[in-house]
Scaffold this active site. Sequence first.
Site, PDB file in Angstrom:
ATOM      1  N   PRO A  33     -10.895 -22.851 -18.947  1.00 13.14           N
ATOM      2  CA  PRO A  33     -12.563 -22.761 -18.772  1.00 13.14           C
ATOM      3  C   PRO A  33     -13.222 -23.966 -19.545  1.00 13.14           C
ATOM      4  O   PRO A  33     -12.592 -24.666 -20.494  1.00 13.14           O
ATOM      5  CB  PRO A  33     -12.938 -21.394 -19.681  1.00 13.14           C
ATOM      6  CG  PRO A  33     -11.859 -20.901 -20.071  1.00 13.14           C
ATOM      7  CD  PRO A  33     -10.463 -21.948 -20.060  1.00 13.14           C
ATOM      8  N   LEU A  34     -14.400 -24.208 -18.969  1.00 10.42           N
ATOM      9  CA  LEU A  34     -14.935 -25.770 -19.471  1.00 10.42           C
ATOM     10  C   LEU A  34     -15.644 -25.477 -20.716  1.00 10.42           C
ATOM     11  O   LEU A  34     -15.572 -26.520 -21.581  1.00 10.42           O
ATOM     12  CB  LEU A  34     -16.124 -25.940 -18.543  1.00 10.42           C
ATOM     13  CG  LEU A  34     -15.628 -26.965 -17.040  1.00 10.42           C
ATOM     14  CD1 LEU A  34     -16.778 -27.231 -16.297  1.00 10.42           C
ATOM     15  CD2 LEU A  34     -14.672 -28.085 -17.536  1.00 10.42           C
ATOM     16  N   CYS A  35     -15.997 -24.150 -21.018  1.00 12.15           N
ATOM     17  CA  CYS A  35     -16.441 -24.220 -22.354  1.00 12.15           C
ATOM     18  C   CYS A  35     -15.611 -24.292 -23.529  1.00 12.15           C
ATOM     19  O   CYS A  35     -15.650 -24.660 -24.619  1.00 12.15           O
ATOM     20  CB  CYS A  35     -17.150 -22.901 -22.549  1.00 12.15           C
ATOM     21  SG  CYS A  35     -16.163 -21.366 -22.305  1.00 12.15           S
ATOM     22  N   THR A  36     -14.498 -23.834 -23.168  1.00 16.32           N
ATOM     23  CA  THR A  36     -12.961 -24.072 -24.081  1.00 16.32           C
ATOM     24  C   THR A  36     -12.874 -25.231 -24.365  1.00 16.32           C
ATOM     25  O   THR A  36     -12.708 -25.800 -25.608  1.00 16.32           O
ATOM     26  CB  THR A  36     -11.922 -23.504 -23.568  1.00 16.32           C
ATOM     27  OG1 THR A  36     -12.191 -21.857 -23.572  1.00 16.32           O
ATOM     28  CG2 THR A  36     -10.720 -23.711 -24.679  1.00 16.32           C
ATOM     29  N   GLU A  58     -16.211 -26.582 -26.218  1.00 14.52           N
ATOM     30  CA  GLU A  58     -16.532 -26.397 -27.573  1.00 14.52           C
ATOM     31  C   GLU A  58     -15.326 -25.935 -28.565  1.00 14.52           C
ATOM     32  O   GLU A  58     -15.561 -26.105 -29.728  1.00 14.52           O
ATOM     33  CB  GLU A  58     -17.464 -25.215 -27.393  1.00 14.52           C
ATOM     34  CG  GLU A  58     -18.627 -25.500 -26.824  1.00 14.52           C
ATOM     35  CD  GLU A  58     -19.445 -24.277 -26.037  1.00 14.52           C
ATOM     36  OE1 GLU A  58     -19.549 -23.098 -26.885  1.00 14.52           O
ATOM     37  OE2 GLU A  58     -20.506 -24.553 -25.440  1.00 14.52           O
TER      38      GLU A  58
END
Lengths: 523, 437
Positions: free
Chosen positions: B212-215, B218
């Site tokens: 996932p891009l948020c992983t 962030e």
Amino acid sequence: MEDKSKRYDRQIRIWGEHGQTQLENTQVCLLNCGPTGNETLKNLVLGGIASFTAVDAATVEPADLGTNFMLDADNLGQTKAKCVCGHLKELNESVNGSFVDEKPETLIESNPSFFTSFTLIIATQMGEASLLKLDELCRQSNIPLIIARSYGLMGYLRVCSDELCVVETKPDNKVEDLRLGAPWPELEKYVMEFDMNSLDDKTYKHVPWAIILMQAARKWKDEHGGNLPSSYKERNELKAQIRSIRRSLDEENFDEALSNAHWIWALPTIGSEVRTVLESPKTEVHSSSSDFWVLAAALKNFYAATGDMPLEGSVPDMTSTTEFYLEIQRLYREKADADIAAVTVQLKETLNEIGRPSDAISPEDIKVFCKNARNLQVVWNTKFSEECEGSAAVGAELTRLMGLEDSSANAALYVLLRAADRFNATHGRFPGFFDSELDEDASRLKAVAMQILADQGVANVSVPDDLVAEMCRFGAAELHCVAAIMGGAAAQEAIKIITRQFVPLDSPLIFNAMSSNTTLIKI
Amino acid sequence: MKRVAPPGVERSRWRDLDRLLLRSGNLVGPGFEPGEEVKEILHDMLHVLVIGAGGLGCELLKDLALTGFKKIDVIDMDTIDVSNLNRQFLFRMKDVGKSKATVAAERVMQRVHGVSVTPHFCRIEDKPPEFYQAFHIIVLGLDSVEARSWINGVVCGFLEYEDDGSVKQETIKPMVDGGTEGFKGHSRVIIPSVTPCFQCTMWLFPPQTKFPLCTLAETPRSAAHCIEWAHLIQWGQVRGAEVFDADVPEHMKWIYEQAVARAELFNIPGVTLQHTQGVVKNIIPAIPSTNAIVAASCALETLKMATMCSTGMSNYMMYMGAAGIYTHTVAYEKDPECIVCSAGVPVAIEESTTLEELMQQLCAQFPEKLATPSVSFQGCNLYMRGIFEEETRPNLAKRIIDLMEGATSGVLIVNDKKLHGPLRIQLSINAAQAMQT
């Protein structure tokens, strides 16, 4: 050097630099340079072995050009071993190649010490009598032997070696060693002091599932007299408790926790392979025991003292903040290091007892051994003589396989291949050599096969006439594709033995190219 | 250049293969007739195509040439890289940078006299369907699901059906497929309309790991997260419109350095150049022996298909070589509703449904497959995009039942840029209303 790491990049990703180094120190001897042998060697030369020696007395004839890629029309009439050696060397300039223009059978009789200079022997398209001697010879010198055979639309493959000890077995379905149901004190302390309730919603979504599960397990144990949930009902109750502390439905960490909840009660077991290692008399070590067994003895002591294996120490990826995840990772790594240190203490004692220097085994080897402790395996292959000379074990296995629908044909092929060899020993030619004698050969071959079954004590079963007829039809043909399959499989076994990674065959294998399946003859 | 056999050699050269081709057998394929005729078919008539001249492709060309196939074409868009040399045995260090297809064809012809191998140095999509139509059997040595899906669409698109729904035998073009990863591999036989096509068994391909891009942005936790952050996020932000090319060393080095910096910031171990390349290029580890096994199994099945000299594989073999040797051969079943190879996907409409409404319904039903469909019925264009658009546009408002001249069921052929071959719709019109009115 840089070219070398680029050249071998795709395989180093599988067996690592250390595996590659083992390969680059290997000297292989190939007996018989037909397609089965050449295809085996081709794969090993590409992989970067140190050297090979090709043994064959034949000269190149037209029929070779229809099956053998390591020969071409310009080679007609020349020494086969020499021509094959030349073409194989073209595949990889860092590999040394030589040839011996003699019959392998003669060499085994006249010059047995010839074989002792190699690290691995690959015998292809050879009959029982010579293989029996070669197996004895190789076992005496502790050199692994691989036997490969292509025969029409079938093949046979076998590894011969007293024991092959594997540390890095690299199983496909690795069980994570997390100890969620019984954490060690440092981990327990961290988990208990971890206050989930005080976290804001965003951080709450990033609590690693390992922590969620360990807290749930702790709570359950406190409420159930120290026991983990044991029934289906109890396990569902525990999952319901986990669900009840969700704050919203988009918490992926909770989804992960629920789908991993079984790790609380599914504790990593100690498999039968490891048990066999720990219980082996070889763990009674002495000054000439191999490093593997000395390490196994130390592991046995560690297990006796702690009741468990050293922690593997890695943590699977899970939804988490960087900080939480790295903290858990650190706790697991520290425990693994502590276990390695404890094994090292045991090991030094053991080394002292057997009169070896206490630093005789490198810290790196101890570490790799401990990380893989749960998956250690020793592969034993029975002597070739036990397979050939009739034994109760072979008879029982053939009886079993011939009674199973999906293996009866392959068990029959196994018997027929041995029958074809005996036929050859008697008649000086393989069944089906002449078009005019196909039918007669079929009856003769069947009679020999039935005799072999009787010798092995297999009663009330027969070999199907269809397969007898096909074996005669094959006329000992060495088809390129079957040779490439057997050669590929033989090379794969060679690589496993050389790199001491993955698990080599522990019994003879039959490949049936008609139905595209395989059967192991477990002896 | 094709080499000619020395005089007198050709006859005895196929001694081993002739045991199968000149002798009758009990375990053979349907209609097998041993003799010179089947040899002639194999050696002189059959034309096979090998797709891919990589790890499997090199082996396949060798295996097919030594199995008696003498007319072979090979197609591959790639050039030779140093990292190919550990398994693609037809290539040498001096060949690095040259076309795989061209060099492979040349080497096989040099070694095996009498065989003609024609190379095609291009993408498979560059060739029209007629190119693929010309071969008797297509053998695949590919490493991507996308390429397999593409050729699957083309080959299944050749299928034509009789009015009763049975397939026209002459439109079946068989394929043999192989794939490997490390010590594991598979070979399979695809006879469109008889055995499952790739689409029928798409679940056999494992899903690719995507973070996932948020992983990545962030909460990175592993070296791979740092590398993918550099590759998918940082490159675009810093290097802007510059297109990333994994084969440009400077690009790879930049990604690696960014990943190292990121890893240091978060205290994450394990970013190496080798790992960076593995993640960014999605490198599948590969060794020569597994390729040899799988390719030879494919070539053997090609021989059986061509001559019927033995029973054929039914229809999928899995090979696992990491722990001992384990194989599993299984006859997978066709998906009767497969949108690529089946006689048609059943779709029900109302009597009042117009062509335009049907097209909207289909786009909604197959959002992955259809966006701008064209529709034909019994060889007649109902609605076509492009130059026939204006001519066929009036049909959009017409009812399907009228366009089908009153028939309440039939097969519509739908084409779309998103599809690799035509989609067959088995249409049934709910005529209950018709009776009431």
